[in-house]
Design an enzyme around this catalytic site. Structure first.
Site, mmCIF file in Angstrom:
data_model
loop_
_atom_site.group_PDB
_atom_site.id
_atom_site.type_symbol
_atom_site.label_atom_id
_atom_site.label_comp_id
_atom_site.label_asym_id
_atom_site.label_seq_id
_atom_site.Cartn_x
_atom_site.Cartn_y
_atom_site.Cartn_z
ATOM 1 N N SER A 22 60.827 -20.163 -26.214
ATOM 2 C CA SER A 22 61.836 -21.555 -26.471
ATOM 3 C C SER A 22 61.018 -22.868 -26.380
ATOM 4 C CB SER A 22 62.293 -21.493 -24.849
ATOM 5 O OG SER A 22 63.492 -20.228 -24.668
ATOM 6 N N ARG B 204 59.784 -28.857 -20.874
ATOM 7 C CA ARG B 204 60.643 -28.759 -19.569
ATOM 8 C C ARG B 204 61.832 -29.063 -19.591
ATOM 9 N NH1 ARG B 204 59.886 -24.253 -16.993
ATOM 10 N NH2 ARG B 204 57.577 -24.025 -17.338
ATOM 11 N N HIS C 74 63.930 -28.042 -22.643
ATOM 12 C CA HIS C 74 63.886 -27.294 -22.219
ATOM 13 C C HIS C 74 64.857 -26.382 -21.520
ATOM 14 C CE1 HIS C 74 63.239 -22.727 -20.100
ATOM 15 N NE2 HIS C 74 63.188 -22.685 -21.517
#
Length: 366
Positions: free
Chosen positions: A174, A197, A200
């Site tokens: 990812s 993040r 994500h």
């Protein structure tokens, strides 16, 4: 569709986004050109001109059906109607007509970008459904005149291959995709892990642009964590999402006072939110504190007041509440603080999941 105020750099933005198309100008192009052109700028001028012609209903109907007549067109228009209501009857009709047409086009558009000061923000984006892909391939095959090239729906599905990847490799993969799709978007050095993040967690690449960091914010927050700082949150969801084991390695804890009975009673007595009272309760702790606010703008507002009026000095503020009422205003107040490190998601976006993932990004990179 690309919209925005006058002289905000919409055409320059569009030419960068769609470098290979030819543009018609709504100020001077023929009325029929909109049916076949690749892109048109100054749609608002096209509408005004059309309304001054006897055939106005015909041209305006073309605009209402533009998604069917010219489905791949890129449309640029000034926003009309955000100012004062005009006194002139024609101007009022023009204002309403332009607004209705742009609303219809935005509803039909696969993507709508809004441009302010040359910076574009995608406010709508739809991925084409699979049957649309199939329809396009069938059309191409028919144009080639070869029936054997016409794909079946099953054939299209079979070509949408799944990645074969081990469960423990999913997160790594990812982040590889995120890094690739970010391309050359500039990120503040030292904040890359936090931004990635957030993307994500949300699958929203706008966080590459709307996260604002005070000078050396990440380094200062991590220093506070190493020195045993605890994290105060405004929701149980943020508390649940933070890696408490990792934080505990440095002596810190996670506090959330939103469900405390004394907080609820005090909030009801004063007619304020529990989020505001929970910030007051946290300020009374004798600990180094980092605040991670993902839901309640009133928590940020009260924090700001405690800092300005009562000389309260937390170690840092992570301000990412989500929503509409006072969300933007509360974040902008935090951005004025000069001596408190902060990470803020500017605008309406954010949430408890984003607050927790920022905390974890800081913890995982210690």
């Amino acid at each position: 569709m690309i919209i925005g105020g006058a002289f905000q750099g919409k055409l320059r933005y569009a030419m960068k986004m769609y470098p290979d198309i030819t543009w018609a100008d709504g100020k001077v192009c023929s009325y029929e050109e909109i049916k076949t052109c690749e892109g048109i700028c100054h749609l608002e001028a096209y509408i005004r001109r059309a309304m001054q012609e006897e055939e106005a209903p015909l041209y305006l109907e073309t605009l209402n059906e533009l998604a069917k007549i010219n489905p791949r067109i890129v449309v640029i228009s000034d926003e009309v109607g955000y100012g004062l209501v005009p006194a002139d009857p024609f101007e009022r009709r023009y204002r309403e007509t332009a607004g209705r047409i742009c609303t219809r086009l935005a509803a039909d558009a696969a993507q709508v970008d809004r441009v302010v000061c040359g910076i574009g923000t995608t406010i709508k984006k739809e991925e084409p459904p699979l049957n649309e892909t199939l329809r396009e391939e069938v059309q191409l095959a028919e144009e080639r005149g070869s029936e054997k090239d016409i794909p079946s729906a099953e054939g299209v599905v079979n070509r949408v291959s799944l990645e074969q990847i081990l469960p423990e490799e999913i997160e790594k993969r990812s982040f590889e995709i995120i890094t690739k799709e970010l391309g050359d978007i500039p990120l503040v050095p030292g904040t890359e892990a936090i931004v990635k993040r957030c993307i994500h967690t949300s699958a929203d690449f706008e966080y590459a642009r709307n996260l604002v960091f005070s000078e050396q914010a990440a380094e200062k927050i991590q220093k506070a964590i190493r020195e045993g700082a605890s994290i105060v949150t405004d929701t149980q969801m943020v508390k649940a999402g933070i890696n408490k084991k990792k934080l505990g390695q440095y002596g810190g804890k996670v506090h959330c006072f939103m469900s405390d009975e004394d907080v609820a009673k005090e909030a009801k007595r004063r007619g304020v939110t529990r989020a505001a009272v929970s910030m007051e309760k946290a300020a009374g702790l004798h600990e180094k504190l980092i605040f991670a606010v993902g839901n309640a703008p009133t928590a940020l507002i009260r924090l700001y007041e405690l800092i300005r009026e009562e000389n309260f000095k937390p170690e840092a503020i992570i301000g990412v509440p989500v929503g509409f009422v006072n969300v933007v205003q509360s974040k902008e107040r935090i951005l004025t603080l000069e001596d408190i490190p902060y990470i803020v998601a500017r605008g309406r976006k954010g949430g408890s999941n984003i607050a927790a993932c920022i905390c974890n990004a800081l913890l995982y990179t210690l």
